[in-house]
Write a protein that holds these residues in place. Structure first.
Motif, PDB file in Angstrom:
ATOM      1  N   ILE A 186     -46.575 -19.801  -5.493  1.00  0.00           N
ATOM      2  CA  ILE A 186     -45.803 -20.165  -6.685  1.00  0.00           C
ATOM      3  C   ILE A 186     -44.966 -21.409  -6.406  1.00  0.00           C
ATOM      4  N   ALA A 187     -44.336 -21.453  -5.236  1.00  0.00           N
ATOM      5  CA  ALA A 187     -43.490 -22.595  -4.873  1.00  0.00           C
ATOM      6  C   ALA A 187     -44.298 -23.891  -4.866  1.00  0.00           C
ATOM      7  N   VAL A 188     -45.473 -23.855  -4.279  1.00  0.00           N
ATOM      8  CA  VAL A 188     -46.321 -25.048  -4.247  1.00  0.00           C
ATOM      9  C   VAL A 188     -46.714 -25.448  -5.659  1.00  0.00           C
ATOM     10  N   ARG A 189     -47.130 -24.483  -6.435  1.00  0.00           N
ATOM     11  CA  ARG A 189     -47.579 -24.772  -7.802  1.00  0.00           C
ATOM     12  C   ARG A 189     -46.468 -25.371  -8.664  1.00  0.00           C
ATOM     13  N   LEU A 190     -45.239 -24.903  -8.460  1.00  0.00           N
ATOM     14  CA  LEU A 190     -44.115 -25.364  -9.283  1.00  0.00           C
ATOM     15  C   LEU A 190     -43.309 -26.488  -8.640  1.00  0.00           C
ATOM     16  N   GLY A 191     -43.652 -26.838  -7.415  1.00  0.00           N
ATOM     17  CA  GLY A 191     -42.933 -27.908  -6.737  1.00  0.00           C
ATOM     18  C   GLY A 191     -41.498 -27.561  -6.400  1.00  0.00           C
ATOM     19  N   ARG A 192     -41.276 -26.312  -6.011  1.00  0.00           N
ATOM     20  CA  ARG A 192     -39.944 -25.835  -5.647  1.00  0.00           C
ATOM     21  C   ARG A 192     -39.971 -25.298  -4.224  1.00  0.00           C
ATOM     22  N   PRO A 193     -38.821 -25.256  -3.551  1.00  0.00           N
ATOM     23  CA  PRO A 193     -38.781 -24.700  -2.198  1.00  0.00           C
ATOM     24  C   PRO A 193     -39.152 -23.205  -2.210  1.00  0.00           C
ATOM     25  N   PRO A 194     -39.920 -22.764  -1.220  1.00  0.00           N
ATOM     26  CA  PRO A 194     -40.299 -21.347  -1.166  1.00  0.00           C
ATOM     27  C   PRO A 194     -39.102 -20.405  -1.140  1.00  0.00           C
ATOM     28  N   THR A 195     -38.032 -20.782  -0.453  1.00  0.00           N
ATOM     29  CA  THR A 195     -36.864 -19.902  -0.391  1.00  0.00           C
ATOM     30  C   THR A 195     -36.216 -19.739  -1.760  1.00  0.00           C
ATOM     31  N   THR A 196     -36.231 -20.790  -2.555  1.00  0.00           N
ATOM     32  CA  THR A 196     -35.679 -20.719  -3.905  1.00  0.00           C
ATOM     33  C   THR A 196     -36.505 -19.771  -4.760  1.00  0.00           C
ATOM     34  N   VAL A 197     -37.808 -19.940  -4.720  1.00  0.00           N
ATOM     35  CA  VAL A 197     -38.704 -19.088  -5.505  1.00  0.00           C
ATOM     36  C   VAL A 197     -38.588 -17.643  -5.042  1.00  0.00           C
ATOM     37  N   ARG A 198     -38.567 -17.427  -3.745  1.00  0.00           N
ATOM     38  CA  ARG A 198     -38.426 -16.064  -3.228  1.00  0.00           C
ATOM     39  C   ARG A 198     -37.139 -15.422  -3.740  1.00  0.00           C
ATOM     40  N   GLY A 199     -36.068 -16.181  -3.795  1.00  0.00           N
ATOM     41  CA  GLY A 199     -34.805 -15.656  -4.312  1.00  0.00           C
ATOM     42  C   GLY A 199     -34.911 -15.249  -5.773  1.00  0.00           C
ATOM     43  N   TRP A 200     -35.537 -16.099  -6.589  1.00  0.00           N
ATOM     44  CA  TRP A 200     -35.731 -15.751  -8.006  1.00  0.00           C
ATOM     45  C   TRP A 200     -36.511 -14.450  -8.133  1.00  0.00           C
ATOM     46  N   LEU A 201     -37.600 -14.361  -7.391  1.00  0.00           N
ATOM     47  CA  LEU A 201     -38.470 -13.192  -7.502  1.00  0.00           C
ATOM     48  C   LEU A 201     -37.770 -11.929  -7.027  1.00  0.00           C
ATOM     49  N   ARG A 202     -37.025 -12.024  -5.959  1.00  0.00           N
ATOM     50  CA  ARG A 202     -36.294 -10.849  -5.456  1.00  0.00           C
ATOM     51  C   ARG A 202     -35.235 -10.382  -6.439  1.00  0.00           C
ATOM     52  N   ARG A 203     -34.488 -11.335  -7.010  1.00  0.00           N
ATOM     53  CA  ARG A 203     -33.452 -10.941  -7.966  1.00  0.00           C
ATOM     54  C   ARG A 203     -34.062 -10.268  -9.192  1.00  0.00           C
ATOM     55  N   PHE A 204     -35.156 -10.827  -9.693  1.00  0.00           N
ATOM     56  CA  PHE A 204     -35.805 -10.231 -10.856  1.00  0.00           C
ATOM     57  C   PHE A 204     -36.375  -8.859 -10.502  1.00  0.00           C
ATOM     58  N   ALA A 205     -37.012  -8.745  -9.349  1.00  0.00           N
ATOM     59  CA  ALA A 205     -37.608  -7.476  -8.937  1.00  0.00           C
ATOM     60  C   ALA A 205     -36.556  -6.379  -8.803  1.00  0.00           C
ATOM     61  N   ALA A 206     -35.379  -6.737  -8.319  1.00  0.00           N
ATOM     62  CA  ALA A 206     -34.322  -5.750  -8.113  1.00  0.00           C
ATOM     63  C   ALA A 206     -33.822  -5.139  -9.419  1.00  0.00           C
ATOM     64  N   ARG A 207     -34.027  -5.823 -10.516  1.00  0.00           N
ATOM     65  CA  ARG A 207     -33.543  -5.329 -11.799  1.00  0.00           C
ATOM     66  C   ARG A 207     -34.656  -5.168 -12.825  1.00  0.00           C
ATOM     67  N   ALA A 208     -35.884  -5.209 -12.384  1.00  0.00           N
ATOM     68  CA  ALA A 208     -37.029  -5.241 -13.299  1.00  0.00           C
ATOM     69  C   ALA A 208     -37.030  -4.077 -14.297  1.00  0.00           C
ATOM     70  N   ALA A 209     -36.769  -2.882 -13.842  1.00  0.00           N
ATOM     71  CA  ALA A 209     -36.792  -1.731 -14.759  1.00  0.00           C
ATOM     72  C   ALA A 209     -35.708  -1.866 -15.823  1.00  0.00           C
ATOM     73  N   ARG A 210     -34.534  -2.325 -15.441  1.00  0.00           N
ATOM     74  CA  ARG A 210     -33.451  -2.492 -16.417  1.00  0.00           C
ATOM     75  C   ARG A 210     -33.765  -3.638 -17.381  1.00  0.00           C
ATOM     76  N   VAL A 211     -34.356  -4.716 -16.873  1.00  0.00           N
ATOM     77  CA  VAL A 211     -34.756  -5.838 -17.740  1.00  0.00           C
ATOM     78  C   VAL A 211     -35.780  -5.356 -18.760  1.00  0.00           C
ATOM     79  N   ALA A 212     -36.758  -4.596 -18.297  1.00  0.00           N
ATOM     80  CA  ALA A 212     -37.766  -4.054 -19.216  1.00  0.00           C
ATOM     81  C   ALA A 212     -37.104  -3.209 -20.301  1.00  0.00           C
ATOM     82  N   GLY A 213     -36.110  -2.423 -19.919  1.00  0.00           N
ATOM     83  CA  GLY A 213     -35.403  -1.593 -20.893  1.00  0.00           C
ATOM     84  C   GLY A 213     -34.664  -2.414 -21.935  1.00  0.00           C
ATOM     85  N   VAL A 214     -33.988  -3.454 -21.507  1.00  0.00           N
ATOM     86  CA  VAL A 214     -33.244  -4.313 -22.438  1.00  0.00           C
ATOM     87  C   VAL A 214     -34.198  -4.966 -23.438  1.00  0.00           C
TER      88      VAL A 214
END
Length: 119
Positions: free
Chosen positions: A21-49
């Motif tokens: 994803i980082a390569v495809r979007l031209g972003r640092p891998p650590t940045t992308v990993r952070g986005w994905l981890r934060r979203f994953a940690a709250r995914a069920a609640r996000v789906a509920g909202v």
């Protein structure tokens, strides 16, 4: 920026890894990993909202509720998409998916504390 983060979330929901994803979007891998981890940690609640918004916006929620997408992460992305479709049909036909997500979350989709944990 919301579109870039949203694209990363969509790619992850389809099975892509953070480095790809980082390569495809031209972003640092650590940045992308952070986005994905934060979203994953709250995914069920996000789906509920977003499912709640969807149910509020349509006359027959059973007709448009997304089917399970294979993971909590993918389910949350599917809920964002379903709510966006409802917004488009009721208000703004061209509303971009991740702008809707930003509006619903008041710009806090990946911020600590959003959505609030269930009590």
């Amino acid at each position: 920026m919301v579109e870039v983060i949203g694209a990363a979330l969509e790619l992850k929901a389809t099975g892509a890894g953070h480095r790809t994803i980082a390569v495809r979007l031209g972003r640092p891998p650590t940045t992308v990993r952070g986005w994905l981890r934060r979203f994953a940690a709250r995914a069920a609640r996000v789906a509920g909202v977003f499912t709640s918004y969807l149910v509020t916006l349509v006359d027959d929620p059973a007709a448009v509720l997304p089917a399970p997408a294979g993971s909590a992460f993918a389910d949350a992305v599917a809920a964002v998409l379903a709510a966006t479709i409802a917004v488009r049909s009721r208000f703004v036909a061209t509303a971009p998916m991740w702008r809707v997500a930003s509006a619903v979350s008041r710009g806090a989709l990946l911020a600590p504390g959003w959505p609030a944990p269930a009590r």
